[in-house]
Design a protein around this motif. Sequence first.
Motif, PDB file in Angstrom:
ATOM      1  N   ALA A 140      -4.992  -5.315 -12.224  1.00 29.84           N
ATOM      2  CA  ALA A 140      -5.601  -6.539 -11.705  1.00 29.84           C
ATOM      3  C   ALA A 140      -4.747  -7.716 -12.163  1.00 29.84           C
ATOM      4  O   ALA A 140      -4.012  -7.629 -13.164  1.00 29.84           O
ATOM      5  CB  ALA A 140      -7.036  -6.694 -12.193  1.00 29.84           C
ATOM      6  N   SER A 141      -4.825  -8.832 -11.448  1.00 25.82           N
ATOM      7  CA  SER A 141      -3.966  -9.977 -11.756  1.00 25.82           C
ATOM      8  C   SER A 141      -4.459 -10.767 -12.957  1.00 25.82           C
ATOM      9  O   SER A 141      -3.688 -11.479 -13.594  1.00 25.82           O
ATOM     10  CB  SER A 141      -3.869 -10.900 -10.535  1.00 25.82           C
ATOM     11  N   GLY A 142      -5.756 -10.651 -13.301  1.00 30.80           N
ATOM     12  CA  GLY A 142      -6.293 -11.379 -14.441  1.00 30.80           C
ATOM     13  C   GLY A 142      -6.166 -10.568 -15.714  1.00 30.80           C
ATOM     14  O   GLY A 142      -5.158  -9.917 -15.984  1.00 30.80           O
ATOM     15  N   ALA A 143      -7.222 -10.608 -16.519  1.00 31.54           N
ATOM     16  CA  ALA A 143      -7.244  -9.839 -17.761  1.00 31.54           C
ATOM     17  C   ALA A 143      -7.175  -8.351 -17.444  1.00 31.54           C
ATOM     18  O   ALA A 143      -7.483  -7.917 -16.343  1.00 31.54           O
ATOM     19  CB  ALA A 143      -8.516 -10.162 -18.541  1.00 31.54           C
ATOM     20  N   MET A 185      -0.446  -8.508 -10.828  1.00 30.58           N
ATOM     21  CA  MET A 185      -0.808  -7.178 -10.304  1.00 30.58           C
ATOM     22  C   MET A 185       0.157  -6.779  -9.203  1.00 30.58           C
ATOM     23  O   MET A 185       0.468  -7.569  -8.324  1.00 30.58           O
ATOM     24  CB  MET A 185      -2.240  -7.205  -9.752  1.00 30.58           C
ATOM     25  N   SER A 186       0.619  -5.566  -9.222  1.00 27.72           N
ATOM     26  CA  SER A 186       1.410  -5.038  -8.110  1.00 27.72           C
ATOM     27  C   SER A 186       0.521  -4.909  -6.886  1.00 27.72           C
ATOM     28  O   SER A 186      -0.675  -4.657  -6.982  1.00 27.72           O
ATOM     29  CB  SER A 186       1.982  -3.673  -8.481  1.00 27.72           C
ATOM     30  N   THR A 187       1.065  -5.108  -5.719  1.00 27.65           N
ATOM     31  CA  THR A 187       0.292  -4.981  -4.480  1.00 27.65           C
ATOM     32  C   THR A 187       0.891  -3.899  -3.612  1.00 27.65           C
ATOM     33  O   THR A 187       1.995  -3.425  -3.845  1.00 27.65           O
ATOM     34  CB  THR A 187       0.287  -6.307  -3.709  1.00 27.65           C
ATOM     35  N   LEU A 188       0.132  -3.547  -2.558  1.00 28.59           N
ATOM     36  CA  LEU A 188       0.631  -2.552  -1.613  1.00 28.59           C
ATOM     37  C   LEU A 188       1.523  -3.240  -0.591  1.00 28.59           C
ATOM     38  O   LEU A 188       1.277  -3.220   0.600  1.00 28.59           O
ATOM     39  CB  LEU A 188      -0.550  -1.849  -0.937  1.00 28.59           C
ATOM     40  N   SER A 189       2.534  -3.891  -1.039  1.00 28.66           N
ATOM     41  CA  SER A 189       3.410  -4.668  -0.175  1.00 28.66           C
ATOM     42  C   SER A 189       4.200  -3.759   0.751  1.00 28.66           C
ATOM     43  O   SER A 189       4.655  -2.688   0.360  1.00 28.66           O
ATOM     44  CB  SER A 189       4.365  -5.497  -1.032  1.00 28.66           C
ATOM     45  N   VAL A 226     -15.107  -0.101 -12.582  1.00 25.48           N
ATOM     46  CA  VAL A 226     -13.953  -0.920 -12.955  1.00 25.48           C
ATOM     47  C   VAL A 226     -14.416  -2.360 -13.099  1.00 25.48           C
ATOM     48  O   VAL A 226     -14.925  -2.965 -12.141  1.00 25.48           O
ATOM     49  CB  VAL A 226     -12.829  -0.830 -11.903  1.00 25.48           C
ATOM     50  N   GLU A 227     -14.297  -2.905 -14.291  1.00 26.26           N
ATOM     51  CA  GLU A 227     -14.628  -4.301 -14.561  1.00 26.26           C
ATOM     52  C   GLU A 227     -13.344  -5.121 -14.462  1.00 26.26           C
ATOM     53  O   GLU A 227     -12.378  -4.856 -15.174  1.00 26.26           O
ATOM     54  CB  GLU A 227     -15.227  -4.446 -15.960  1.00 26.26           C
ATOM     55  N   ALA A 228     -13.377  -6.132 -13.557  1.00 22.42           N
ATOM     56  CA  ALA A 228     -12.158  -6.913 -13.347  1.00 22.42           C
ATOM     57  C   ALA A 228     -12.432  -8.411 -13.237  1.00 22.42           C
ATOM     58  O   ALA A 228     -11.633  -9.142 -12.652  1.00 22.42           O
ATOM     59  CB  ALA A 228     -11.432  -6.430 -12.098  1.00 22.42           C
ATOM     60  N   THR A 229     -13.548  -8.865 -13.773  1.00 25.14           N
ATOM     61  CA  THR A 229     -13.890 -10.299 -13.823  1.00 25.14           C
ATOM     62  C   THR A 229     -13.661 -11.014 -12.494  1.00 25.14           C
ATOM     63  O   THR A 229     -13.029 -12.059 -12.436  1.00 25.14           O
ATOM     64  CB  THR A 229     -13.083 -11.006 -14.928  1.00 25.14           C
ATOM     65  N   GLY A 230     -14.181 -10.436 -11.411  1.00 28.72           N
ATOM     66  CA  GLY A 230     -14.096 -11.080 -10.102  1.00 28.72           C
ATOM     67  C   GLY A 230     -12.728 -11.104  -9.481  1.00 28.72           C
ATOM     68  O   GLY A 230     -12.469 -11.893  -8.562  1.00 28.72           O
ATOM     69  N   GLU A 231     -11.825 -10.234  -9.927  1.00 29.00           N
ATOM     70  CA  GLU A 231     -10.462 -10.201  -9.390  1.00 29.00           C
ATOM     71  C   GLU A 231     -10.302  -9.023  -8.425  1.00 29.00           C
ATOM     72  O   GLU A 231     -10.956  -7.990  -8.573  1.00 29.00           O
ATOM     73  CB  GLU A 231      -9.461 -10.029 -10.533  1.00 29.00           C
ATOM     74  N   PRO A 232      -9.401  -9.165  -7.449  1.00 34.82           N
ATOM     75  CA  PRO A 232      -9.023  -7.970  -6.673  1.00 34.82           C
ATOM     76  C   PRO A 232      -8.436  -6.912  -7.602  1.00 34.82           C
ATOM     77  O   PRO A 232      -7.838  -7.240  -8.626  1.00 34.82           O
ATOM     78  CB  PRO A 232      -7.971  -8.491  -5.687  1.00 34.82           C
ATOM     79  N   VAL A 233      -8.596  -5.681  -7.231  1.00 40.47           N
ATOM     80  CA  VAL A 233      -8.193  -4.569  -8.081  1.00 40.47           C
ATOM     81  C   VAL A 233      -7.356  -3.583  -7.283  1.00 40.47           C
ATOM     82  O   VAL A 233      -7.626  -3.331  -6.101  1.00 40.47           O
ATOM     83  CB  VAL A 233      -9.437  -3.853  -8.658  1.00 40.47           C
ATOM     84  N   GLU A 234      -6.334  -3.039  -7.919  1.00 35.09           N
ATOM     85  CA  GLU A 234      -5.588  -1.932  -7.338  1.00 35.09           C
ATOM     86  C   GLU A 234      -5.848  -0.694  -8.189  1.00 35.09           C
ATOM     87  O   GLU A 234      -5.638  -0.702  -9.414  1.00 35.09           O
ATOM     88  CB  GLU A 234      -4.093  -2.223  -7.293  1.00 35.09           C
TER      89      GLU A 234
END
Length: 584
Positions: A32-35, A1-5, A53-61
């Motif tokens: 998201a970094s997962g699926a 996943m891209s971040t707000l770097s 937004v379903e993201a299986t417990g992952e941080p989301v952008e």
Amino acid sequence: MSTLSSDAVTTAELDPATYEPLLDQVEIAVLASGADPQWSLTERSDGLSVLHVEATGEPVEIRLSVPLGDAAGYWHPQAGWRRTLLADWEGRARVSLVDGLATGCLYDHTGATMLAFSAADPVPEVQLRFGVSEENDTYVVHMTLPASPGPHRILFVPRSESVATAMRALRGWYAATTPAMPVPESARLPVYSTWYAFNQQVDAEAVEAQARLAARLGCGVLILDDGWQRLGSGRGYAGCGDWLPDTDKFPDFAGHVARVKATGLRYMAWIAPLLLGPAAGCYAQWAPSAPAPARAPGAYVLDPRRPEVRRHIVEMCTALVRDHGLDGLKVDFIDEAMVYAGDGGGDIGHALTALLTDLRTALETVRPELLLELRQPYVGPGMAAYGNMLRSFDCPADATANRVRTIDTSLLAVGGTVHSDMLLWDPSAPLEAAVRQLIGAFHSVPQLSVRLDSLPPEQLDALGFWLGQWRRLRPQLLDGRVEPGRPDDLYSLVESSADGVSVVSVHSERAVSLRPTAFEETVLVNASDVDRLVVDVQDPGAVVDIDVHAPNGRMIDRGRIDLSPGLHSLPVPRMGLAVVRRSS
């Protein structure tokens, strides 16, 4: 996943994403970094739309993009004075339960909204990046949300006629989903505060003298601010932590509180429960639980993620209220907890939720009609359960800032009553300077902080008149439908209406739209710098009775006029008031 770097100067430099239509002209991309995250938008019967937004417990952008069109400004709770269009290399925020909210509103030059959104859960810490994408000719908002056990939810309001209209829809959501703290009648009455009047140079005799005068003016609460406590001297906070009365200033603190309450006022005291100073007697015991220095000079911050810290604060505050007969507390510097944000030790918002829940429960056990004051920036809807007096951030003698900050707060205030910062003015200045401060706070609960026994008679008369008008118009000012205009115009014309009465505060020289047939009574407050108000009658017009008052409240004109459609000039003096009533 891209971040707000911070490595990416603009959002165009981030990894590309596939955008899809969301609503109106807003497009969305979810990463998201997962699926691959799945999202859906559900329209509710109240007009709101909810993004899941379903993201299986992952941080989301979540990335939002809107064509620039005729965009004029972007409002969000941390906007301060920067509410026009920033570039996306500049617009950044980190929000939490006690510092803002993941919400924002892009609007055009007509005042209509182009994008209005808010996180359904106001507790978790969220990073935002926003602004004009110079490369793409769009306005973008990127949000990074932490992992969640359930779906991430973002609320959206379709295009609305004004920012205030969109915020009313969002406020309705939070009001329906947040169990707000009860609001006693006294929380809706003017307040006398000792801070600007005395700073830390308070004592029992001086405070009691002000209390007697404040009660006669119609105040309902007295707040004893910083300086009552042992080691409460100097503008630093190295003495904070023990929270015991200074017996030189208050030899019998409980007796003093009782005497003030005998005037009819309820009594609150200031406390900064997270601050711990090296001079405090308890410093050695609690220093290991306060490893980080505060922004407040001279002190450290107790870490609320530690259960023992939460128990200590609750016990200390409860004892203070119970032992001295207080009706509540002014709870300051809660946002200092954010010094621990992002250190890997746990979410600050969830820790403060636990602390404030326990604190309210314990205090209500000893004071069922408890008063708790919170202050910007920690007055968002997530705090509705923990405070019932929501005060503007400090702005001494700045009537414009008081107006802007109280209205900013009221846009998303749930449950509690919005209060102004304490009113301060120079008693030797012209009367208009004092009245300007009152008008700046008119659409909130005013808090006074001048030495009432030192005011010239004309200023004291004016204070009585304006507080009387405020009490008469309280249903409109506190409970009515408020339309303050564009945020980047600094709310220079504010209208509050309810029950057939409209109150219009005018803060610049302009034509004021007037609908005399729509209301039984219209109150025009002239906070401009000219001795007239130009009104533009927008409906068929009416014959009206008009009373004009000078700044000190004295009636200077009374008559009957025909307000036909079009422009009219009314001779209302600056810092004066006109009451317009339809003739019977």
